[in-house]
Design a protein around this motif. Structure first.
Motif, PDB file in Angstrom:
ATOM      1  N   SER A 120       3.490  -0.039   1.867  1.00  0.00           N
ATOM      2  CA  SER A 120       4.731   0.148   1.211  1.00  0.00           C
ATOM      3  C   SER A 120       5.103  -0.666   0.405  1.00  0.00           C
ATOM      4  O   SER A 120       4.852  -2.314   0.809  1.00  0.00           O
ATOM      5  CB  SER A 120       5.508   0.659   2.282  1.00  0.00           C
ATOM      6  N   SER A 121       6.226  -0.839  -0.393  1.00  0.00           N
ATOM      7  CA  SER A 121       6.714  -1.965  -0.955  1.00  0.00           C
ATOM      8  C   SER A 121       7.930  -2.681  -0.055  1.00  0.00           C
ATOM      9  O   SER A 121       8.777  -3.254  -0.578  1.00  0.00           O
ATOM     10  CB  SER A 121       7.270  -1.510  -2.429  1.00  0.00           C
TER      11      SER A 121
ATOM     12  N   SER B 282       5.374   0.389  10.242  1.00  0.00           N
ATOM     13  CA  SER B 282       6.106   1.602  10.701  1.00  0.00           C
ATOM     14  C   SER B 282       6.640   2.156   9.412  1.00  0.00           C
ATOM     15  O   SER B 282       6.947   3.321   9.340  1.00  0.00           O
ATOM     16  CB  SER B 282       7.259   1.332  11.570  1.00  0.00           C
ATOM     17  N   ALA B 283       6.805   1.417   8.359  1.00  0.00           N
ATOM     18  CA  ALA B 283       7.415   2.162   6.933  1.00  0.00           C
ATOM     19  C   ALA B 283       6.132   2.637   6.553  1.00  0.00           C
ATOM     20  O   ALA B 283       6.327   3.886   5.637  1.00  0.00           O
ATOM     21  CB  ALA B 283       7.720   0.650   6.089  1.00  0.00           C
ATOM     22  N   ASP B 284       4.951   2.568   6.807  1.00  0.00           N
ATOM     23  CA  ASP B 284       3.728   3.201   6.247  1.00  0.00           C
ATOM     24  C   ASP B 284       3.328   4.429   7.361  1.00  0.00           C
ATOM     25  O   ASP B 284       2.180   5.088   7.131  1.00  0.00           O
ATOM     26  CB  ASP B 284       2.538   2.402   5.966  1.00  0.00           C
TER      27      ASP B 284
ATOM     28  N   HIS C 201      -4.738  -3.612   2.008  1.00  0.00           N
ATOM     29  CA  HIS C 201      -4.546  -4.869   2.335  1.00  0.00           C
ATOM     30  C   HIS C 201      -3.158  -5.232   2.131  1.00  0.00           C
ATOM     31  O   HIS C 201      -2.632  -4.959   1.019  1.00  0.00           O
ATOM     32  CB  HIS C 201      -5.397  -5.877   1.529  1.00  0.00           C
ATOM     33  N   GLU C 202      -2.503  -6.273   3.098  1.00  0.00           N
ATOM     34  CA  GLU C 202      -1.341  -6.635   2.832  1.00  0.00           C
ATOM     35  C   GLU C 202      -1.237  -7.835   1.712  1.00  0.00           C
ATOM     36  O   GLU C 202      -2.361  -8.722   1.865  1.00  0.00           O
ATOM     37  CB  GLU C 202      -0.814  -7.485   4.176  1.00  0.00           C
ATOM     38  N   PRO C 203      -0.596  -7.629   0.924  1.00  0.00           N
ATOM     39  CA  PRO C 203      -0.359  -8.871  -0.149  1.00  0.00           C
ATOM     40  C   PRO C 203      -0.487 -10.340   0.501  1.00  0.00           C
ATOM     41  O   PRO C 203       0.122 -10.447   1.467  1.00  0.00           O
ATOM     42  CB  PRO C 203       0.788  -8.639  -1.066  1.00  0.00           C
TER      43      PRO C 203
END
Lengths: 231, 107
Positions: free
Chosen positions: A3-4, A12-14, A135-137
């Motif tokens: 998520s952004s 948790s946001a995802d 992947h996390e940025p």
């Protein structure tokens, strides 16, 4: 894709109920990678992570066809680019001659620190892929800061490519990065959180997670074998 | 082993990044529940780091593992992996197997 969220690793946001201790150590890892370490600057460390991530993503392609890998554009010595890519995508092909050529060019402690970043990013990327989150940025590098040059004075040759702590109260994989304390902490804080259960311990072999020990070891063994890892 | 087939399939799909990963993921969730699935993701993830850690550092096999794996390493083809050259396999002695991975523990 994640998520952004403005917070990295916002599982948790995802919709993933990832344990707080795991989430926390992933965030700390990103903060550490962004900053100067013991032998590389923050921008260099993030570039090592970028090269490793790109190479690992192309791991199923033959090495001669990975033309699309990003260049380091002067942010890293070419030897470091080669090291990050090889450890990320072709670690099972590394032999003593190759490792010694890298160590001669980079220095043993810089080689260890570079490797610690690659293995950490590989683990966190694989975790995201396993979840189905992606992947996390990568973190933004912190420009300020100078590598402190730290290394373990009493490191010993135990027959590996690099010197390490000796004696050591655990398996060799647990001391592989001990030449550079910060590098060791970066990766093994993730090992302790991700392998052993919520109150377990990699070194004590305690196990209280939702998987039984045989289930966990079956998965670990299959992952290791497919990576052609002898150890 | 409970969910053994799903665990193996999931591990293979993660390592290979294959197209069947979504199906393998769902099969594992069904077999283990969400908590078990998340734990499996952690193990699959960290072992993708641990194997690279072992290979780039060139660590030899620990004595206990060297001795206890003598009878199956060759059968499974493990001795053909590049990293096998980092260990003196001629030292393997199955009669010394069983001392555990942590021989220094308690000293």
């Amino acid at each position: 894709m994640p998520s952004s969220s403005s917070v990295p690793f916002d599982y948790s946001a995802d919709g993933f109920a990832v344990r707080d201790d795991v989430t926390s150590i992933h965030r700390v890892s990103w903060e550490k990678i962004a900053r100067a370490g013991s032998h590389w600057t923050g921008p260099q460390r993030v570039e090592i992570a970028r090269q490793a991530r790109a190479a690992r993503a192309a791991r199923n392609d033959p090495p001669w066809s990975r033309d699309a890998l990003p260049g380091a554009e002067g942010r890293l010595p070419e030897t470091a680019v080669e090291a990050a890519r090889t450890i990320g995508a072709d670690a099972h092909r590394i032999d003593r001659a190759w490792a010694e050529s890298m160590i001669e060019a980079l220095g043993d402690a810089a080689y260890v620190e570079l490797g610690s970043i690659v293995v950490t990013v590989s683990a966190l990327d694989a975790f995201g892929e396993a979840l189905g989150r992606g992947h996390e940025p990568l973190p933004d590098a912190i420009e300020d800061g100078t590598p402190d040059g730290a290394r373990l004075d009493a490191a010993t040759d135990i027959g590996a490519y690099i010197p390490m702590a000796d004696p050591f109260p655990g398996p060799n994989v647990g001391r592989a990065l001990s030449l550079v304390p910060e590098a060791n902490t970066l990766f093994f804080s993730n090992v302790m959180a991700m392998y052993g259960g919520p109150s377990g311990s990699f070194f004590d072999l305690k196990w209280d997670g939702p998987l039984s020990r045989p289930q966990a070891e079956l998965l670990a063994a299959r992952v290791s074998a497919l990576n052609e890892c002898f150890y | 082993m409970p969910a053994g087939e799903q665990i193996v399939g999931f591990g293979e799909a993660v390592v290979r990044g294959s197209e069947d990963l979504p199906a393998a993921r769902e099969a594992l969730r069904q077999a283990l529940g969400e908590a078990g699935f998340l734990e499996a993701c952690g193990i699959a993830g960290i072992f993708n780091g641990l194997v690279r850690n072992a290979d780039f550092s060139g660590i030899p096999l620990d004595d206990a593992a060297l001795h206890s794996s003598e009878d199956f390493r060759d059968k499974l083809g493990l001795n053909d992996f590049s990293g096998a050259k980092n260990s003196d396999l001629s030292r393997a002695d199955a009669s010394q197997a069983g001392e555990g991975l942590f021989p220094h523990k308690g000293q």
